[in-house]
Design a protein around this motif. Structure first.
Motif, PDB file in Angstrom:
ATOM      1  N   GLY A 123       0.822  -1.204   0.000  1.00 54.52           N
ATOM      2  CA  GLY A 123       0.000   0.000   0.000  1.00 54.52           C
ATOM      3  C   GLY A 123       0.857   1.256   0.000  1.00 54.52           C
ATOM      4  N   PHE A 126       2.686   1.860  -3.410  1.00 48.71           N
ATOM      5  CA  PHE A 126       1.915   2.468  -4.485  1.00 48.71           C
ATOM      6  C   PHE A 126       1.572   3.933  -4.196  1.00 48.71           C
ATOM      7  N   ARG A 127       1.494   4.290  -2.921  1.00 47.41           N
ATOM      8  CA  ARG A 127       1.331   5.709  -2.604  1.00 47.41           C
ATOM      9  C   ARG A 127       2.577   6.482  -3.010  1.00 47.41           C
ATOM     10  N   GLU A 130       2.580   6.847  -6.859  1.00 47.28           N
ATOM     11  CA  GLU A 130       1.583   7.786  -7.381  1.00 47.28           C
ATOM     12  C   GLU A 130       1.913   9.235  -7.026  1.00 47.28           C
ATOM     13  N   VAL A 153       0.404  -7.564  -7.428  1.00 42.15           N
ATOM     14  CA  VAL A 153       0.083  -6.133  -7.564  1.00 42.15           C
ATOM     15  C   VAL A 153      -0.309  -5.792  -9.006  1.00 42.15           C
ATOM     16  N   GLU A 155      -3.231  -5.576 -10.559  1.00 45.06           N
ATOM     17  CA  GLU A 155      -4.337  -4.626 -10.739  1.00 45.06           C
ATOM     18  C   GLU A 155      -3.906  -3.201 -10.415  1.00 45.06           C
ATOM     19  N   GLU A 156      -3.155  -3.033  -9.335  1.00 48.23           N
ATOM     20  CA  GLU A 156      -2.679  -1.701  -8.973  1.00 48.23           C
ATOM     21  C   GLU A 156      -1.731  -1.148 -10.035  1.00 48.23           C
ATOM     22  N   THR A 157      -0.905  -2.034 -10.585  1.00 46.12           N
ATOM     23  CA  THR A 157       0.044  -1.619 -11.618  1.00 46.12           C
ATOM     24  C   THR A 157      -0.689  -1.209 -12.890  1.00 46.12           C
ATOM     25  N   ALA A 159      -3.681  -0.060 -13.090  1.00 41.17           N
ATOM     26  CA  ALA A 159      -4.391   1.193 -12.831  1.00 41.17           C
ATOM     27  C   ALA A 159      -3.470   2.391 -13.004  1.00 41.17           C
ATOM     28  N   LEU A 160      -2.249   2.310 -12.462  1.00 42.04           N
ATOM     29  CA  LEU A 160      -1.311   3.425 -12.598  1.00 42.04           C
ATOM     30  C   LEU A 160      -0.843   3.575 -14.045  1.00 42.04           C
TER      31      LEU A 160
END
Length: 280
Positions: A123, A126-127, A130, A153, A155-157, A159-160
Motif C-alpha cells: 500500500g 503504491f502511494r 503515485e 500487484v 491490478e494496482e500496476t 491502474a497506474l
C-alpha cells in the motif's frame, strides 16, 4: 548526546592493521575472499567500549531506538553499519513502514531494500509511486522490490499504467507478471505499437512477458528499413526469446550505432564494453 559509533571505521582500522601484519602473505584475489569473512567475524567480536559485540549492540535495542539511531547515522553522515541494517531487516515490517514516508530518499530507499516484496508494504509502495514528488530513485527501488511479486500487484500496476503514472516503470513491472492475462498483454503490445524512441525497451517488455502472440508485431517492425542497429538487435532478441526467428540479411554498415560499436570493439579487442552486441 552520546556520540554514535562508526563500526565500519572500527573494522577498517582492524583490517588495516591485520593486512599490514600479513603483508605479502595473500594475493589480491585471496583478500577479496578473506575480507568478507573477517567482517562477519567482526560482528561477533567483543568491543570493550560498548561492552558487547556489534551484532549484540544493535540486537539489544528496542525498535524505536534502532530507527532513531539509523536517522542519526544519516544526519551525521556516518556510514550505516551492515549489522544495523541486518537487525532492522529481522524486525517486524511495521518497524520500517514509517520510513517509507520519511521524505528522505536515502532512508526510504533503505527501507524499501529491507522490506523487499513484503505484502505489508505494498500500500505504501503504491502511494509513493503515485506521488509525483517521490524521488525517481525511490520509485525505481520500489519497482525492483515489487518485481518479485508482480502478480500480486497486477491490478494496482495496471491502474497506474492506464493513468500514465510512471509509465515505463509500470510497463516493466507488468512484464514480470507470470500469470497469462489478455489485459496485461494488450497493454504491453499497445505500448510497443505506440513506441516513440522507446522501441528497444518496449520490445524487451514483450520478451520478458513471454507471450508468443507478440511475434507478428515484432517481425513486422524489425523488417522495416528505418529500424536502426540498436533497435534491430533488441527486436531480434525479443523475437528469439519468444521462439521466433528473423533471418533476412540486413546491412547496417552505414548505421552510426553499428559504426560506434565496431569502433568500441576495435578499441577493446580483449572484450568489448558492449558484450551483448550480436556476432552475426
Amino acid at each position: 548526546m552520546e556520540k554514535i559509533i562508526d563500526f565500519d571505521g572500527l573494522f577498517e582500522e582492524k583490517l588495516t592493521e591485520y593486512m599490514r601484519r600479513l603483508k605479502g602473505k595473500h594475493t589480491e584475489e585471496e583478500w577479496e575472499e578473506i575480507i568478507p569473512r573477517l567482517y562477519r567475524e567482526f560482528g561477533d567480536t567483543y568491543i570493550a567500549r560498548i561492552k558487547n559485540t556489534p551484532k549484540g549492540y544493535f540486537a539489544a535495542m528496542a525498535d524505536g531506538e534502532l530507527i532513531a539511531l539509523l536517522k542519526r547515522y544519516k544526519e551525521e553522515r556516518v556510514p550505516v553499519s551492515d549489522f544495523l541494517c541486518r537487525e532492522l531487516g529481522a524486525r517486524p515490517p511495521k518497524v520500517l513502514l514509517p520510513l517509507l514516508e520519511a521524505h528522505d530518499p536515502a532512508l526510504t530507499t533503505l527501507a524499501v531494500n529491507l522490506l523487499g516484496a513484503n505484502g505489508e508494504a505494498f500500500g505504501a509502495y503504491f502511494r509513493l509511486l503515485e506521488d509525483e514528488k517521490t524521488d525517481e530513485g525511490v520509485a525505481e527501488a520500489v519497482c525492483d522490490a515489487l518485481k518479485e511479486n508482480a502478480d500480486a500487484v497486477k491490478e494496482e500496476t495496471l491502474a497506474l499504467c492506464k493513468k500514465g503514472v510512471r509509465k515505463e516503470l509500470m510497463l516493466d513491472l507488468l512484464s514480470r507478471v507470470k500469470e497469462r492475462s489478455d489485459e496485461v498483454f494488450d497493454v504491453l503490445l499497445a505500448a510497443f505499437r505506440e513506441s516513440d524512441g522507446e522501441l528497444p525497451v518496449r520490445a524487451g517488455y514483450l520478451a520478458a512477458y513471454g507471450d508468443p502472440r507478440a511475434l507478428g508485431d515484432l517481425l513486422a517492425v524489425i523488417d522495416r528499413e528505418d529500424v536502426n542497429y540498436l533497435e534491430y538487435r533488441e527486436l531480434k532478441f525479443a523475437i528469439e526469446a519468444l521462439g521466433g526467428e528473423y533471418t533476412r540479411p540486413r546491412d547496417f554498415s552505414e548505421d552510426p550505432y553499428f559504426i560506434q560499436l565496431e569502433q568500441y570493439a576495435a578499441a577493446f579487442p580483449e572484450g568489448s564494453p558492449d558484450p551483448a552486441a550480436p556476432k552475426d
